[in-house]
Enzyme design. Sequence first.
Site, PDB file in Angstrom:
ATOM      1  N   GLU B  71       0.832  -1.214   0.000  1.00  0.00           N
ATOM      2  CA  GLU B  71       0.000   0.000   0.000  1.00  0.00           C
ATOM      3  C   GLU B  71       0.861   1.257   0.000  1.00  0.00           C
ATOM      4  O   GLU B  71       0.538   2.240  -0.666  1.00  0.00           O
ATOM      5  CB  GLU B  71      -0.946   0.004   1.203  1.00  0.00           C
ATOM      6  CG  GLU B  71      -2.185  -0.857   1.022  1.00  0.00           C
ATOM      7  CD  GLU B  71      -1.899  -2.352   1.131  1.00  0.00           C
ATOM      8  OE1 GLU B  71      -0.785  -2.724   1.550  1.00  0.00           O
ATOM      9  OE2 GLU B  71      -2.790  -3.150   0.787  1.00  0.00           O
ATOM     10  N   HIS B 140     -10.705  -5.481   9.087  1.00  0.00           N
ATOM     11  CA  HIS B 140     -11.258  -5.195   7.757  1.00  0.00           C
ATOM     12  C   HIS B 140     -12.620  -4.512   7.849  1.00  0.00           C
ATOM     13  O   HIS B 140     -13.394  -4.556   6.910  1.00  0.00           O
ATOM     14  CB  HIS B 140     -11.450  -6.488   6.966  1.00  0.00           C
ATOM     15  CG  HIS B 140     -10.218  -7.284   6.761  1.00  0.00           C
ATOM     16  ND1 HIS B 140      -9.598  -7.994   7.772  1.00  0.00           N
ATOM     17  CD2 HIS B 140      -9.458  -7.485   5.649  1.00  0.00           C
ATOM     18  CE1 HIS B 140      -8.535  -8.611   7.293  1.00  0.00           C
ATOM     19  NE2 HIS B 140      -8.411  -8.319   6.010  1.00  0.00           N
TER      20      HIS B 140
END
Lengths: 450, 339
Positions: B71, B140
């Site tokens: 990321e 998540h």
Amino acid sequence: MPTEVIMPKVDMDMDRGKVSVWHVAEGETVEKGAALFDIETDKAAMEVEAPASGKLHHVLAQPGADVPVGHPIAWIYAEGEEVGAIPDAADMPAAEPRQEAPSGSAPGAEGSAPNVPLAVSASDLDRPRATPAARRMVRAAGLDLADISGSGPHGRIQAADVERAIEARRRAPAPPPSRAPEAVEPSAPSVWADQSGALHVSRSKGEGRPLVMIHGFAADSMGWRPFEQALASRRPLIRIDLPSHGRSPRRRFASFPDFVRSVREAFDAVGLDEPVDLLAHSLGGAVALALADVRPRNIASLALIAPAGLGPQADAETLLGIARASRAESLAPWLKRLAGSPDAISWDFVKAAMVSREDPDLRQAQLDLAGVLFPDGTQSFDLSAALDRLEVPTTMIWGRRDMVIPWQHALRADGTVALHLLRESGHIPHVECPATVAGIVKRHLECAGR
Amino acid sequence: MNVPTTVEKPGSRELSYAEALREAMGLALERDDRVILMGEDIGVYGGAFQVTGDLVDRFGTDRVRDTPISELGGAGVAVGAALTGLRPIFEFQFSDFAMLAMEQIANQAAKLRYMLGGEASVPVVMRMPGGSGTGAAAQHSQSLEAWFGHVPGLKVVQPSTPEDAKGLLLAALEDPDPVIIFEHKMLYKMKGEVPEGWYTTPIGKAAIRREGTDVTIVASAIMVHRALAAADELAKDGISVEVIDLRSVRPIDRETIIASVKKTGKLVCVYEGVRTLGVGAEISAMIAESEAFDFLDAPIQRLGGAEAPIPYNPELEKAAVPQTPGIVDCVRKLVGGQV
């Protein structure tokens, strides 16, 4: 430090007073114990002595000014003491607890020296609890928070309370400032219409067995609030407003059984699948006994506070006086008869009670109900037999100073009923000493739960 | 950017929230060569939540670029590309993973315009699927809007409808500075009317989804729908609820919220992020500081996420964030004078 001169409290139900004359002029010397000023109250005029020797300064209350009890009206400086600005009263020990916030004068009201509210606002220790919206509306309307009773949590004044006050002022233009009480013209009995619909039942969520509560004559479910706070229970609370009381519809009844039937319908409609504990006061107590008689399997225990229905005597004058009162001034003397000590009934309490009794139809419906239930000042219904038939744990709480229903009626109970006779209480112990009553009820519920 | 900024009375049809986002990206790729898409598995796979879908077939792998599982690296490339003239749209698989790229987002993208004296800007759009409800557990399922909303230099939006999903994404593309879009995972399949063609939903402007007079609920993303369901329920009791869809966390639309609270006198903030120090705290403080203060007729209420990681157990997961019955209960108490 200069000595504060305050508006003294010279009789029990006085909360404001007027200076009628100063015997000492500003800047003059006064001896401790000498006559300093005269005050007028609703009932009397009297002389007040100087609390200290010295020179009189900062006279805030001019003759005619109406000042809350406990508020400073002048200061006496000792010989040689330097005279400065007006002392900040908040820094000084108050001679008496501040009773209420200072009253700003409403437009049109007379007699308030303009400097008084300004000066006393500095010493305003107990600000009334009010929402910002209520405060804004009060400012705009030229009202005084101190004159409004709050219906919100902890007596908080909300916008709706101010709207009611504005509406009340519109209906009844500013009362004359004179001491003579306004003559109350006997109002023609209003013709009220029967209302349909179910009784008002409010519930709070919780865990465990529900506690169903039934209030007394001329009260409503709001009256349980102090008790509920003291009880601090996690149980679900279910409050029934009797017909023609609180938020329930106004109804006509031919008899006590008729009256009970409507409550039983509301009780049945609550839809309880397990037995509940029942707590009831006064007339509600008689209703509870009648309910327990017809619904024995739905009731796990009974706690009765000064229940009606156990003897013929009742102070009908008080009951009618409360039902009839159209303003706080006429309500207060009767409400005071409910308590073991009249001091237990504050002016705020009276005003709050009056707010819920503003509707003339509600008052007339209650008067008519009293005519049916208490003809000739007599309790026309007898629940002694129902009391004897009870098989569930039952507790009875009664104030020994009850002036509405004699506490001796408690002695009708058989030995299986627990009696708690409170020495100092009157007819409304759950309002007078909520913590004590909550403690008794808590133990009762614990025992009944086993 | 050579795109029309006005809508020419387009027709509309029903699309899902994900389809609306895809349509917006397709329009942008068609009209402006500088637009590229970047992210993990956004190409052939079509994106973790199938939002990019078939865009790689239409525009090729040069413009719809899969990035490695890094990321920080991917976000760094996107920021650099934006700084040097492209208009990248970077997709995180889950907003939770943006923590790995915080340096690029908060320290680079948000600050470079200021540190370079306005000589440069970073027109990057970052798409972040957020929120709970999918059973994906603590790492998540977070709602991190408030984290990003705390950084000056970023704009943060949260569309609650397909129409706004498209409109806010296109508004983000037109914006010269970095914009974070929080897309709620549970809304991707939600359908709604979406205008055709290019249009934008203004960033920093809330929407009144339902008018009311008794209490104002300010909600965002999926909470807007729960608030609306609560309002339906409360209407049966005669309680009239005004529901404001916040849409933009930074900047916040002060005017709309203040006007509403002045009207109703009561405010409930409903948001999925952790309650403490969250978006609702900001709105509460903003109202308390504003001219609306004098109109408050009850304490302000906040309903937010639990002070705990989102649990895996589905029932606990539901209990960890505001649900319709809780909103109903809160408003009833507030209007009933129990608070």
